[in-house]
Each structure stands twice: as C-alpha cells, then as structure tokens.
Design a protein around this motif. Sequence first.
Motif, PDB file in Angstrom:
ATOM      1  N   ALA A 401     -48.341  14.281 -48.206  1.00  0.00           N
ATOM      2  CA  ALA A 401     -48.185  13.114 -49.075  1.00  0.00           C
ATOM      3  C   ALA A 401     -49.483  12.311 -49.125  1.00  0.00           C
ATOM      4  N   LYS A 402     -50.148  12.172 -47.972  1.00  0.00           N
ATOM      5  CA  LYS A 402     -51.404  11.429 -47.898  1.00  0.00           C
ATOM      6  C   LYS A 402     -52.475  12.069 -48.784  1.00  0.00           C
ATOM      7  N   HIS A 406     -54.133  10.055 -51.977  1.00  0.00           N
ATOM      8  CA  HIS A 406     -55.558   9.782 -52.123  1.00  0.00           C
ATOM      9  C   HIS A 406     -56.070  10.286 -53.467  1.00  0.00           C
ATOM     10  N   ARG A 407     -55.616  11.457 -53.845  1.00  0.00           N
ATOM     11  CA  ARG A 407     -56.066  12.018 -55.128  1.00  0.00           C
ATOM     12  C   ARG A 407     -55.556  11.164 -56.288  1.00  0.00           C
ATOM     13  N   ILE A 433     -46.305   5.340 -44.993  1.00  0.00           N
ATOM     14  CA  ILE A 433     -46.923   6.365 -44.146  1.00  0.00           C
ATOM     15  C   ILE A 433     -47.430   5.727 -42.841  1.00  0.00           C
ATOM     16  N   ARG A 434     -48.008   4.532 -42.944  1.00  0.00           N
ATOM     17  CA  ARG A 434     -48.499   3.838 -41.741  1.00  0.00           C
ATOM     18  C   ARG A 434     -47.370   3.549 -40.768  1.00  0.00           C
ATOM     19  N   ASN A 439     -52.414   7.536 -39.788  1.00  0.00           N
ATOM     20  CA  ASN A 439     -53.529   6.756 -40.321  1.00  0.00           C
ATOM     21  C   ASN A 439     -53.779   7.107 -41.790  1.00  0.00           C
ATOM     22  N   VAL A 440     -53.861   6.091 -42.632  1.00  0.00           N
ATOM     23  CA  VAL A 440     -54.165   6.305 -44.056  1.00  0.00           C
ATOM     24  C   VAL A 440     -55.039   5.149 -44.522  1.00  0.00           C
ATOM     25  N   ASN A 441     -56.131   5.480 -45.200  1.00  0.00           N
ATOM     26  CA  ASN A 441     -57.081   4.465 -45.661  1.00  0.00           C
ATOM     27  C   ASN A 441     -56.529   3.737 -46.896  1.00  0.00           C
TER      28      ASN A 441
END
Length: 441
Positions: A401-402, A406-407, A433-434, A439-441
Amino acid sequence: MVIPLIILITALFFYRRTVNYGYIIDDIQVATHERTGRFWQDLWYQIRGHAYFDARREHTITLLIHTINCILIYKAFGSNNISFLAAMLFAVNPVNNQASVWLSGKVYALATTCILLGWWIKPLFPILYFPAFYFSLNGVLTPLLFLFVAPHIFVGLLPILILKFKKRLIQEPERRYKQGSQLMRELSPRKLIISLKTLGYYFRLCLFPFKLGMCHKYLHEYGLTVKETEKWYRLDKYFWLGVSIIITLGIGIFMKWNMFGLIWFVLLTAQWCNFLVLNHPICERYVYLSGIGLMIFLSQILLAIPYGTYLAVGIFTFYVTKLWFFLPAYNTNYAYFKSNKSEFSDVAIAYNQEGLEAIRFGQPSTALDIFMQGLFCRPFDFRINYNSANLMLGMGRFDQAKFFLHRAEQTLDKGVDNYDVWMGGINQMKNFIREKGINVN
C-alpha cells in the motif's frame, strides 16, 4: 408508410434489446431517489433524469425520445429520400448510444428534440430554442445555422440567450473547465491543432464508429502530463482530415454547393473541439445533435452516386451489427466498463472503473488483477495507484500500500480543482499505515 417504417427500425427492432437494461455510471446515484407519490411529477423526473424508479419504463422513454428524433429528422429536412435515408442511418448509428440508450445521456436527445421540432416548424424555433438549452448545452450554437437558411433574423437568438442566461453559460463550462489540469486549461494558438484533430476524429467516428465507449483512446492522455500532452500536438491523419473538412466546406460555400449537412455538423461540433477542454476530450453524446447533419450530408452523396443505394445498405448493415453487439454493455455498470476495456484496451481509466466495480461486488482479488492490468497501460496513473493503495490497506498489505501511495502522491496534479480532497485522502491513508507501526514519509 415512411414514418411507421422509421418507428419500426428505431423502436421495435431494439426494444427487447434495451428495455430491460439497468443503471450505469450517473444513473446509479439518481436511482436512489424516492418517489414523490405524484404520478405526473414522478414521470417528469424520469423523463428529465432527476430521479429513476423503474429502469424498464425509463429505457422505454429514452428509446421513445430517440424514435421521435428520427421522425423529426425526416420531417425537418424535407420529407424526401435524403431525409428518409438520413433518419434510417441516424436511427441505428452506434455513435448515438449515449443519448439513445444511456439514461443520463438522454438530455442531449431531449435538447435535440426541441431543436429539430423548431427546425421543422420554423416559427416555433424561437420558442423551442430556450427549452433546448434547459436540457443541454449541445444546441447553443444552432441559431448560427440561420446565417445559411431563412429567416436570418433568428441568428439574433444567440446573443439573447447569452444575455439572458449568461450566468449558466459561464458557470457550467467554468465548473467543468476547472476540473481539468493546468495543461488542459492552457490557451494558445496551437490549441487549434487539437481542435482540428478533434473535428477530424468526430467526423470519422460519426461515419464509421468502429469502437465505442465512455473513454476513447484518442486524446485521452491530453493534459495529464507534459510528456503525454506534447505528443498530441504532432500532426496526424485526423489533423489533416480536420483541415480537409474545413477546406471542403469553404470551397463548397464559395461555390454555392448544397453543403448544409456538413455546415450543420461542423458548426455544432465546434464547441466540443477541445479549444477549451470541458470534460472528456472525446465523448459520443456530444455529437448526437451535430451527427444529424453528417447523416444528411452522407445521404446526399449516397443518393447521388452510382450504386449508392447498395453502399447505403452496406453502411446501414454495419451500423446495425455494431450497435447490436455493443448494446449488452448497458446491462450493468461492471459490463459497461468491461466493454470499454475491451474496445480500448490501452485506456487506463477503464481498468480503474472496472476495478472499482469489482470491489463493489466484493471481489477484491479480481479488482487487484484489473488494477495491475491498468498499470501496465499507464504505470503512473494517479487514480489506479490511489485505488490500489486503498485496496491494499483493506487487504492488510501495508508495505505494498505504501508503494502505491507514494506513486499516487507523485502523480497527483497540484493544479486540479479538487487537489485538497485527493491529498486529504492520501494523508488519511498515510496516518492509517503509521498507526500500524510502519514508517511512511
């Protein structure tokens, strides 16, 4: 015998093929409205498309409107062999499906009814022109046709419409215009290339509708990214076809040839030729009204050349066959976008919509397969990546999913009108997600 034959072709032949179809796309939301309990008000809602309660009745109404339009073509253009052939070809021309079969598209057919009735009985045109505008914008430019046909004074109806309804004439196109990207909203002389291409494509589409659907491949990526947009400014066969149409029309007017059918087509298609992109770059229902002129022009040619009658039979047979095999697309929303994917296998949005329908029917794995097929066509398609991320979250596949999230964020156009809505959805998924410790930016 002529009018009953038109009715037979347009209504009875396709009645059992279309009348039992359900709701697709915009119809679905409208079909959630409840009856008022007042018969005539409910009937008007069904005719106008404000609310749907009985798909069988509503498809019957839509088919009836199309049938009336075919009869009016015969009457409005002289009740002769040319207008008869034009009515027959228009009746079964597959490109008309979005106004003659799709419930939410019949407002284009209703506007056409007003225009044709006014064209047949000229004194009624000033009265019927304004109700046509109530239904749809596709007849706005019809007063300009009176530059070529008496009474010429009716040309003045257009500025009256502009003055009286300027708010809607500005607000409706502006609303659609803002939904496009910054590239779509660019105004420059080179947009004439796109306009001529669009005219050429619509000309071919109305004459030979080999492929049908809500989302055509041609010009589909226009305005999505700089790279995808620039390729559409290259000169191709449809550009030269558009140029040829304009040159032919100019010569015909100068030489005083009978070109009125082509004038009708070009003039009423002009507003949809993407100098200002208002919605889909290519949309079949946009040319429901203008296509009448092209069928008149085609009929003139066919009845003037040797063996033209045999050629007319061949074209009629092609139209009937294509339409007959396309009509099952209207069974369900899922079937419609599956058909669109089949007709235009390299249009990403068709995969997106089919995948969403698979999710709606509780088939997430099938939806994922469909989304992945769509990404083969267009790897950085925002909607497919966004929906794939959402689907992965629901399946508990957070790392994947991450990736799609991002895309999606990379490909979201900051210039679109609803940027904040999409970005809000992306941030909401990131927070989810966090919360799972990833970790996700």
